[in-house]
Design an enzyme around this catalytic site. Sequence first.
Site, PDB file in Angstrom:
ATOM      1  N   LYS B  78       0.865  -1.194   0.000  1.00  0.00           N
ATOM      2  CA  LYS B  78       0.000   0.000   0.000  1.00  0.00           C
ATOM      3  C   LYS B  78       0.892   1.232   0.000  1.00  0.00           C
ATOM      4  O   LYS B  78       1.875   1.284   0.744  1.00  0.00           O
ATOM      5  CB  LYS B  78      -0.904  -0.020   1.235  1.00  0.00           C
ATOM      6  N   SER B 157      -9.837   2.193   2.442  1.00  0.00           N
ATOM      7  CA  SER B 157      -8.880   2.880   1.618  1.00  0.00           C
ATOM      8  C   SER B 157      -7.862   1.960   0.939  1.00  0.00           C
ATOM      9  O   SER B 157      -7.220   2.387  -0.025  1.00  0.00           O
ATOM     10  CB  SER B 157      -8.113   3.908   2.457  1.00  0.00           C
ATOM     11  N   SER B 181     -10.467   0.007   6.659  1.00  0.00           N
ATOM     12  CA  SER B 181      -9.789   0.135   5.371  1.00  0.00           C
ATOM     13  C   SER B 181      -9.090  -1.118   4.859  1.00  0.00           C
ATOM     14  O   SER B 181      -8.611  -1.121   3.734  1.00  0.00           O
ATOM     15  CB  SER B 181      -8.765   1.271   5.434  1.00  0.00           C
TER      16      SER B 181
END
Lengths: 95, 493, 483
Positions: B78, B157, B181
């Site tokens: 990420k 996210s 997320s």
Amino acid sequence: MSMDKETVRKVAGLARIQMDDAELETMAPQLSKIIDWIEQLAEVDTDNVEPLANVVNINLALREDKITDGDCADKVLANAPEDVQGFFVVSKVVE
Amino acid sequence: MSDLTHMSIAGALKGLESKDFTAVELAQAHIDAVEAAKDLNAFVTETPEIALKQAAESDKRRADSKAGALDGIPLAIKDLFCTEGVQTTASSHILEGFVPQYESTVTANLFREGAVMLGKASLDEFAMGSGNTHSYFGNVINPWKGEDGKPLVPGGSSGGSAAIVAARAAMGATGTDTGGSIRQPASFCGITGVKPTYGRCSRWGVIAFASSLDQPGVLARSTEDCALLLQSMAGHDPKDSTSAQKDVPDFAAAITGDIKGFKIGIPKEYRMDGMPDEIEKLWQQGVEWIKDAGADIVDISLPHTKYALATYYIIAPAEASSNLARYDGVRYGLREEGEDLRAMYEKTRAAGFGDEVKRRIMIGTYVLSAGYYDAYYIKAQKVRRLISEDFTKAFEQCDALLTPTAPSAAFAIGENEDDPIKMYLNDVFTVPASLAGLPGMSVPAGLNADGLPLGLQVIGRPWDEETVFKVGGVLEEKAAFTALPQSVIRKAA
Amino acid sequence: MAQLTKGKTGEWETVIGMEVHAQVIAESKLFSGASTKFGAEPNSQVSLVDAAMPGMLPVLNEHVVEQAIKTGLGINSQVNKHSVFARKNYFYPDLPQGYQISQFDQPIVGEGTIEIDLKDGTVKEIGITRMHLEQDAGKSLHDQHPTKSYVDLNRSGCALMEIVSEPDIRGPEEAAAYISKLRMILRYLGTCDGNMDEGSMRADVNISVRKPGAELGTRAEIKNVNSVKAVQQSIDFEVQRQIEILEGGGEIKQETRLWDPDKNETRSMRSKEEAHDYRYFPDPDLLPLELSDEQIERIRKTLPELPDEKKHRFMDEFGLSAYDASVLIAERPRADYYETVAKDRDAKLAANWVINELLGILNKNDQDIADSPISAENLGGMIGLISDNTISGKIAKDVFAEMYKSGKDAGSIVEEKGLKQVTDTGAIEAIVDEVLAENPDNVAAYKGGKDKLFGFFVGQVMKKSQGKANPAAVNELLKQKLS
Ligand SMILES: [Mg+2]
Ligand SMILES: [Zn+2]
């Protein structure tokens, strides 16, 4: 509206985000709606409840007072938008 | 060798060990898959050269019998984890071009065990969002499609991470979970996601959103794969004062399939008004599976659930407004010159942050400001305690909780955009555990009428990820979720 | 008691509270492992934490916490077993995080008191409101470029103690006494070097005036007050300014003003005028700091004797005047030096030599007691030689000068130069006889009643003996011979 345009302007100033009038107009009702929504918390009885800031149930660990870091001006400045002779450079600050 | 991209991490490790294929071959297969999945826009930065270099080194280590626990496994990282020498953006214009001179603890741990990095996965800007529609670098597209074929959000996210793992272009990915997320995008993309206990994984080198909630975790295609990844990532880090000095248990060993005698709690407050039938049905199915496996179902109550979202949307923006103050154009990142310093700050931050980030900074600044602090921030912290105590009481009656992960399946890009609160509701089932710092997992459990994946969530006691894996493993076995996203089927065909 | 200032409309009382920032003596910073040394190359003592790189986290320095506890105990204040680090949010280029990690409503040290000594001999108590730990900011240089400021983060993140006093101070003398006393205590404790030139101790002075007994007036906060003298001068200026405004029918604006030591005035700080809203909240990267009673007690046991205690002990144990005792305890190394000199010797004589001779010459040469070429042991040795009549006080001055020059001990100097006092009456008698024989006229004049000539004979004898004759023996013999 809990956050009128002037309040939004003030908050944007505190947060250092430039917003023109049009943006303030759009932002004000959006933020107001969110604020009105979070105000539902008012109905929760929190008398005698201690605020909870951290969930992790450990003691604050401390470090030994030793020099283990620094001496890396190249790394510190590697991403600087502007630097001179080891300094970061910004527009003049008026005291 | 396209089947290399369909293997589990556990399977790939075996294959590497028995020399069925090399790490370089495995990496190349995934690099090709990433290339083929370009239309998902899952990466901010792809790093095929790094992947191949790491894979070659991995092969060498394995030849020397020095392979680590994840040696040769290609992962997506990420783009919230700082990676030394590789651009790290948090999907924000304000950090575009920022090249960290340091490696986050979590990624360093993964690389220490031999993991291979395919690239930096897209996310909602600064991890603020539930659809990955708030990225400066564009929406990420869910590899799954509904009947109407409209592009769907992957959730957020950690949307880039979830999409790329679901698309079989990475074997696993790192994520961070602040209010859901990891779990919510895992549910939207039909994969497994684990957010461990707050304090289990170091936050050092992870770009902060809301420090008291942020927790790194994993996304992969099975509970076992998640266990393997988490095993390498987790552990005490003296550089993070909120990282706990706790031994990391053998997560994979906890997945025994045996939950006989366990008590699984069903929180009645999660049965919300207007919850779609298919979610309700899936949850009921989960209850049956648990019973089948010999565990007892206990009805429990988490009375303050209803206030969790509002609490979260005070605390997280408040912390974020402060955490994001460092992006000021002085030391790194974007700078927009202005007539004076203040103008430079205001222009830089206006140009550098997207709308959702601005909204949250504004809300956070407002709730902390003079005259409002007690009414909003302190109030939220008090309710946070009540929410946390609800869980403590519940865990006196049960060993883990079972809930849906999200109130819906993945929705179309563009939906929920008009109304931030509607978007926030996506996290209604994940936020409470975040506020309490508890471990949670989403397991793909079925498809909705539209053929889209739905997840079930398991929530455990603090530091008891083992039970979460155990229960998650049972759900996985019972659900036997084998459906593939359309993009993968198309490619296979 | 209170110092009053006369204005056109009568007398005014000055009310002062001080906020002193003292840099904690530690190797590394409050939350990072970078060095705290002063004067390094720009940005060379900056960790990625101090530069607030994305994802960097603070880890608290254990020693700094101990230093804060020590300081709290040293200023007779409550040490709080539970304290919280909070973020103070504001934007400034030398504040990399966009917030300063400080302590707000739950500081590590609570209420206490400091005693200050005033010139009239009275002692006054100044209340301490609190003391907290916080990060220092970096430094912006504004004079390097016409339109740019240069930012050096070397000081960013160094540990500061902010010590806040009650508004108990009533004028420049008390303010100077307060900051000097505070500085002395911190230096005794070894928690701050008190070096105001290098900025390791900085004062913000809150000043207001009121008619005696009236409600507190509106205050102005004066910043950049970086010496004891500046404390006094800035108060003098500010009090006059405020009285003039009030007597002219104006109002005092609550504001931050900057002390300009060149122009000798305070002026409004434009950039700080904007209303601040610091949005303090507990730093979520840090947990509350919990201290145990045992830890606090363990540190209490390591506290050195503090200035007030030492002063009273010097007065009691050594029979010194309050003044001499204050001079000697002003610096801990000075007091230690004195104690070594005075050990088992004539303590008052030792005090005279340390204060008048040693401090005199060191001061003249701009030296510290630590730089003294004369060691305490050697000065003590010399005091011993005076006391046992090996040398006279007069010879001692020469010996002292030689010791200062060469660093040698008094015994060897006396030996080498043959300065040993002559106490043998036979030898002295011979010289006396010689002097009397050489000056028959003066002898006659003395005997004729010119008493004053006695001193002349003593002088001559001492001269002939090169100062070594025991003055008492010389007197005695001369009296005999001239009667
Ligand atoms: Mg202050
Ligand atoms: Zn301060």
